[in-house]
Design a protein around this motif. Sequence first.
Motif, PDB file in Angstrom:
ATOM      1  N   GLN A 187     -45.888  -5.203 -49.217  1.00 45.14           N
ATOM      2  CA  GLN A 187     -45.243  -3.916 -49.482  1.00 45.14           C
ATOM      3  C   GLN A 187     -46.249  -2.883 -49.996  1.00 45.14           C
ATOM      4  O   GLN A 187     -46.181  -1.712 -49.624  1.00 45.14           O
ATOM      5  CB  GLN A 187     -44.081  -4.078 -50.477  1.00 45.14           C
ATOM      6  N   LYS A 188     -47.198  -3.318 -50.834  1.00 44.23           N
ATOM      7  CA  LYS A 188     -48.241  -2.400 -51.307  1.00 44.23           C
ATOM      8  C   LYS A 188     -49.106  -1.923 -50.141  1.00 44.23           C
ATOM      9  O   LYS A 188     -49.466  -0.741 -50.067  1.00 44.23           O
ATOM     10  CB  LYS A 188     -49.117  -3.088 -52.351  1.00 44.23           C
ATOM     11  N   MET A 189     -49.430  -2.830 -49.221  1.00 47.48           N
ATOM     12  CA  MET A 189     -50.236  -2.470 -48.056  1.00 47.48           C
ATOM     13  C   MET A 189     -49.481  -1.473 -47.174  1.00 47.48           C
ATOM     14  O   MET A 189     -50.060  -0.508 -46.678  1.00 47.48           O
ATOM     15  CB  MET A 189     -50.616  -3.724 -47.266  1.00 47.48           C
ATOM     16  N   ARG A 190     -48.195  -1.707 -47.004  1.00 43.89           N
ATOM     17  CA  ARG A 190     -47.378  -0.781 -46.202  1.00 43.89           C
ATOM     18  C   ARG A 190     -47.247   0.570 -46.895  1.00 43.89           C
ATOM     19  O   ARG A 190     -47.310   1.618 -46.246  1.00 43.89           O
ATOM     20  CB  ARG A 190     -46.001  -1.392 -45.930  1.00 43.89           C
ATOM     21  N   LEU A 191     -47.069   0.552 -48.209  1.00 49.46           N
ATOM     22  CA  LEU A 191     -46.967   1.800 -48.969  1.00 49.46           C
ATOM     23  C   LEU A 191     -48.292   2.571 -48.907  1.00 49.46           C
ATOM     24  O   LEU A 191     -48.291   3.798 -48.751  1.00 49.46           O
ATOM     25  CB  LEU A 191     -46.580   1.509 -50.418  1.00 49.46           C
ATOM     26  N   LEU A 192     -49.401   1.863 -48.989  1.00 47.95           N
ATOM     27  CA  LEU A 192     -50.718   2.487 -48.862  1.00 47.95           C
ATOM     28  C   LEU A 192     -50.844   3.182 -47.511  1.00 47.95           C
ATOM     29  O   LEU A 192     -51.265   4.343 -47.426  1.00 47.95           O
ATOM     30  CB  LEU A 192     -51.813   1.435 -49.028  1.00 47.95           C
ATOM     31  N   THR A 193     -50.451   2.495 -46.441  1.00 52.06           N
ATOM     32  CA  THR A 193     -50.531   3.064 -45.098  1.00 52.06           C
ATOM     33  C   THR A 193     -49.594   4.259 -44.959  1.00 52.06           C
ATOM     34  O   THR A 193     -49.961   5.285 -44.381  1.00 52.06           O
ATOM     35  CB  THR A 193     -50.212   1.980 -44.045  1.00 52.06           C
ATOM     36  N   GLU A 194     -48.406   4.147 -45.500  1.00 52.98           N
ATOM     37  CA  GLU A 194     -47.447   5.257 -45.461  1.00 52.98           C
ATOM     38  C   GLU A 194     -47.989   6.473 -46.214  1.00 52.98           C
ATOM     39  O   GLU A 194     -47.888   7.606 -45.751  1.00 52.98           O
ATOM     40  CB  GLU A 194     -46.118   4.812 -46.067  1.00 52.98           C
TER      41      GLU A 194
ATOM     42  N   GLU B 185     -44.233  -0.678 -37.627  1.00 51.29           N
ATOM     43  CA  GLU B 185     -44.183  -1.650 -38.720  1.00 51.29           C
ATOM     44  C   GLU B 185     -45.569  -2.267 -38.859  1.00 51.29           C
ATOM     45  O   GLU B 185     -45.993  -3.080 -38.036  1.00 51.29           O
ATOM     46  CB  GLU B 185     -43.160  -2.755 -38.455  1.00 51.29           C
ATOM     47  N   TYR B 186     -46.268  -1.852 -39.882  1.00 37.84           N
ATOM     48  CA  TYR B 186     -47.609  -2.363 -40.130  1.00 37.84           C
ATOM     49  C   TYR B 186     -47.538  -3.683 -40.901  1.00 37.84           C
ATOM     50  O   TYR B 186     -46.618  -3.912 -41.669  1.00 37.84           O
ATOM     51  CB  TYR B 186     -48.430  -1.344 -40.924  1.00 37.84           C
ATOM     52  N   PHE B 187     -48.501  -4.555 -40.630  1.00 39.07           N
ATOM     53  CA  PHE B 187     -48.661  -5.826 -41.341  1.00 39.07           C
ATOM     54  C   PHE B 187     -47.488  -6.784 -41.104  1.00 39.07           C
ATOM     55  O   PHE B 187     -47.029  -7.453 -42.021  1.00 39.07           O
ATOM     56  CB  PHE B 187     -48.890  -5.583 -42.838  1.00 39.07           C
ATOM     57  N   SER B 188     -47.025  -6.832 -39.859  1.00 38.43           N
ATOM     58  CA  SER B 188     -45.944  -7.767 -39.515  1.00 38.43           C
ATOM     59  C   SER B 188     -46.476  -9.198 -39.571  1.00 38.43           C
ATOM     60  O   SER B 188     -47.694  -9.433 -39.564  1.00 38.43           O
ATOM     61  CB  SER B 188     -45.413  -7.465 -38.113  1.00 38.43           C
TER      62      SER B 188
END
Length: 132
Positions: free
Chosen positions: A52-59, A31-34
């Motif tokens: 969510q955008k940051m997590r989607l970018l990482t994904e 889980e990134y950016f907790s």
Amino acid sequence: MFLEILTYLQGIKCLDKMIVMEKLLELKKKEYFSLEEWEIRGLQISNDAVIQKMRLLTENYLDGLLGLVNKSGKLSNSNINKLISALEDKFFPHLDTEEREWCSDIFTEILEEIGFDQLNIIELINQRYNDS
């Protein structure tokens, strides 16, 4: 003898590919950016849509790396730079400077996890900005 060496080297390449893919799949579970990471980094927490955008970018980055490894069996600097450029063009306009820097740090950490050393990463970054 040559055939034995070639078979051995192909086996190593295949093994390396599998190891890298396993590491990338494992990194996808994180889980990134907790909220705790925001506090550790000393940043004010962004709104849920930005996180969510940051997590989607990482994904998308992890998926892109998986695709590159699966397709060619290796990660070249030029392919990684193309992937990063495409993701930056899509996601970075929606992020502020600190958020972009954090995503870039995550990209670097992922590369380190899959076996890139600091010199490889510096070379990648230099190539990236020299090609721009």
